[in-house]
Structures are given as structure tokens and as C-alpha cells.
Design a protein around this motif. Structure first.
Motif, PDB file in Angstrom:
ATOM      1  N   LYS A  21       0.964  -1.285   0.140  1.00  0.00           N
ATOM      2  CA  LYS A  21      -0.097  -0.118  -0.053  1.00  0.00           C
ATOM      3  C   LYS A  21       0.943   1.237   0.112  1.00  0.00           C
ATOM      4  O   LYS A  21       0.519   2.299  -0.811  1.00  0.00           O
ATOM      5  CB  LYS A  21      -0.967  -0.001   1.193  1.00  0.00           C
ATOM      6  N   THR A  24       2.335   1.936  -3.565  1.00  0.00           N
ATOM      7  CA  THR A  24       1.046   2.563  -4.491  1.00  0.00           C
ATOM      8  C   THR A  24       1.111   4.026  -4.108  1.00  0.00           C
ATOM      9  O   THR A  24       1.060   4.788  -4.927  1.00  0.00           O
ATOM     10  CB  THR A  24      -0.117   1.527  -3.931  1.00  0.00           C
ATOM     11  N   ALA A  25       0.719   4.126  -2.897  1.00  0.00           N
ATOM     12  CA  ALA A  25       0.746   5.566  -2.444  1.00  0.00           C
ATOM     13  C   ALA A  25       1.975   6.673  -2.560  1.00  0.00           C
ATOM     14  O   ALA A  25       1.684   7.585  -3.068  1.00  0.00           O
ATOM     15  CB  ALA A  25       0.318   5.946  -0.874  1.00  0.00           C
ATOM     16  N   GLU A  28       1.837   7.582  -6.386  1.00  0.00           N
ATOM     17  CA  GLU A  28       1.135   8.692  -6.451  1.00  0.00           C
ATOM     18  C   GLU A  28       1.680  10.050  -6.123  1.00  0.00           C
ATOM     19  O   GLU A  28       1.499  10.994  -6.688  1.00  0.00           O
ATOM     20  CB  GLU A  28      -0.326   8.440  -5.732  1.00  0.00           C
ATOM     21  N   TRP A  29       2.207   9.806  -4.862  1.00  0.00           N
ATOM     22  CA  TRP A  29       2.905  11.101  -4.401  1.00  0.00           C
ATOM     23  C   TRP A  29       4.085  11.501  -5.288  1.00  0.00           C
ATOM     24  O   TRP A  29       4.255  12.770  -5.717  1.00  0.00           O
ATOM     25  CB  TRP A  29       3.498  10.756  -2.920  1.00  0.00           C
ATOM     26  N   ASN A 127       1.779  11.904   4.247  1.00  0.00           N
ATOM     27  CA  ASN A 127       0.786  11.876   3.017  1.00  0.00           C
ATOM     28  C   ASN A 127       0.613  10.411   2.795  1.00  0.00           C
ATOM     29  O   ASN A 127      -0.620   9.861   2.451  1.00  0.00           O
ATOM     30  CB  ASN A 127       1.099  12.602   1.851  1.00  0.00           C
ATOM     31  N   VAL A 128       1.748   9.623   2.607  1.00  0.00           N
ATOM     32  CA  VAL A 128       1.526   8.495   2.193  1.00  0.00           C
ATOM     33  C   VAL A 128       0.880   7.424   3.428  1.00  0.00           C
ATOM     34  O   VAL A 128       0.014   6.712   3.230  1.00  0.00           O
ATOM     35  CB  VAL A 128       2.901   7.476   2.009  1.00  0.00           C
ATOM     36  N   GLN A 131      -2.633   8.119   3.154  1.00  0.00           N
ATOM     37  CA  GLN A 131      -3.267   7.390   1.708  1.00  0.00           C
ATOM     38  C   GLN A 131      -3.679   5.998   2.128  1.00  0.00           C
ATOM     39  O   GLN A 131      -4.776   5.422   1.929  1.00  0.00           O
ATOM     40  CB  GLN A 131      -2.550   7.707   0.735  1.00  0.00           C
ATOM     41  N   ILE A 132      -2.839   5.354   2.981  1.00  0.00           N
ATOM     42  CA  ILE A 132      -2.760   4.069   3.274  1.00  0.00           C
ATOM     43  C   ILE A 132      -3.904   3.559   4.249  1.00  0.00           C
ATOM     44  O   ILE A 132      -4.656   2.514   4.304  1.00  0.00           O
ATOM     45  CB  ILE A 132      -1.516   3.112   3.640  1.00  0.00           C
ATOM     46  N   MET A 135      -7.155   3.284   2.207  1.00  0.00           N
ATOM     47  CA  MET A 135      -7.232   2.508   1.035  1.00  0.00           C
ATOM     48  C   MET A 135      -8.056   1.098   1.471  1.00  0.00           C
ATOM     49  O   MET A 135      -8.359   0.626   2.509  1.00  0.00           O
ATOM     50  CB  MET A 135      -5.765   1.767   0.719  1.00  0.00           C
TER      51      MET A 135
END
Length: 135
Positions: A21, A24-25, A28-29, A127-128, A131-132, A135
């Protein structure tokens, strides 16, 4: 908001335990940035290096304002002086807890824009991490 090393370390370990996860995050960042320069060849730089390496981010070098570190190797990467924006295409991750504002001002004075050209390591982790959680 991550304000100290202890909170940063806690979030870091949560992300390490949710590696898929987090990857993935993080992708995106970073929005597919090819290579990263880490600004800060110290203890937070070590943690940042380890985290980004585990997330398969390509790290080219370290930048530091300490002239004594220039042209040395740190974690197998060269330590260099910060250079003008026109001379690098790499994304910069500021990996320090002290002097963050001064380094942000330094980079902005050299033409770098926050988020587009650089960010704080604590911003990535925060931020990561956020985001997780969603999810």
C-alpha cells in the motif's frame, strides 16, 4: 502533522509494515519522478534513504550544506553541494528535522518549487500514511 523525529519514526514503521500500500501511495505522491536527491546527509537522511530504497525509488545522491561532507560517500552515494534547478532533473527530498525552513527558503531562492521540484521527507511519510489509512 509530523513535527518531530519520534512521530516520523512511528509513521515510518507503520508504512514499512504495509509495504504494498505504501508503494502505491508513494508512486502517486512522486508522480513517476525518475530519480531523487536527498537533501541531508545525517540521521534523517539515513531513514529517508532506507525507506525510499525499500519503495524502489532510485536515489542518485545526497545534498548537504556542510562543506566537510562534499565529495564524500554516504550510504554508497556521493554527497554534493546543492545545485541550481537548471542543472538537475531529479526530485529533491529534504530529509532533515532541524533547519527545514532554512533549506526550503534556500531551494525556493534557487528557483525550486515545493511539491513540483521538492518536498519534505516528513510530508511524504505523512501523506503516504494518510493515503494507506483510506485504502
Amino acid at each position: 502533522r509530523i513535527q518531530n523525529a519520534k512521530t516520523l519514526e512511528k509513521a515510518y514503521w507503520i508504512l514499512k509494515n504495509n509495504k504494498k500500500k505504501a508503494k502505491t501511495a508513494l508512486n502517486e505522491w512522486l508522480e513517476k519522478k525518475q530519480k531523487v536527491n536527498i537533501f541531508g546527509a545525517g540521521s534523517v537522511g539515513v531513514e529517508c534513504f532506507q525507506f525510499l530504497k525499500e519503495m524502489d525509488v532510485s536515489i542518485e545522491c545526497f545534498w548537504d550544506n556542510d562543506e566537510a561532507k562534499y565529495q564524500t560517500m554516504f550510504l554508497g552515494k556521493p554527497v554534493l553541494k546543492c545545485i541550481e534547478k537548471e542543472r538537475t532533473k531529479n526530485y529533491i527530498v529534504v530529509a532533515v528535522m532541524n533547519y527545514q525552513e532554512e533549506i526550503v527558503q534556500q531551494l525556493e531562492a534557487m528557483g525550486y518549487q515545493r511539491k513540483e521540484d521538492f518536498c519534505l521527507y516528513s510530508d511524504i511519510i505523512e501523506n503516504v500514511y494518510m493515503q494507506i489509512e483510506h485504502m
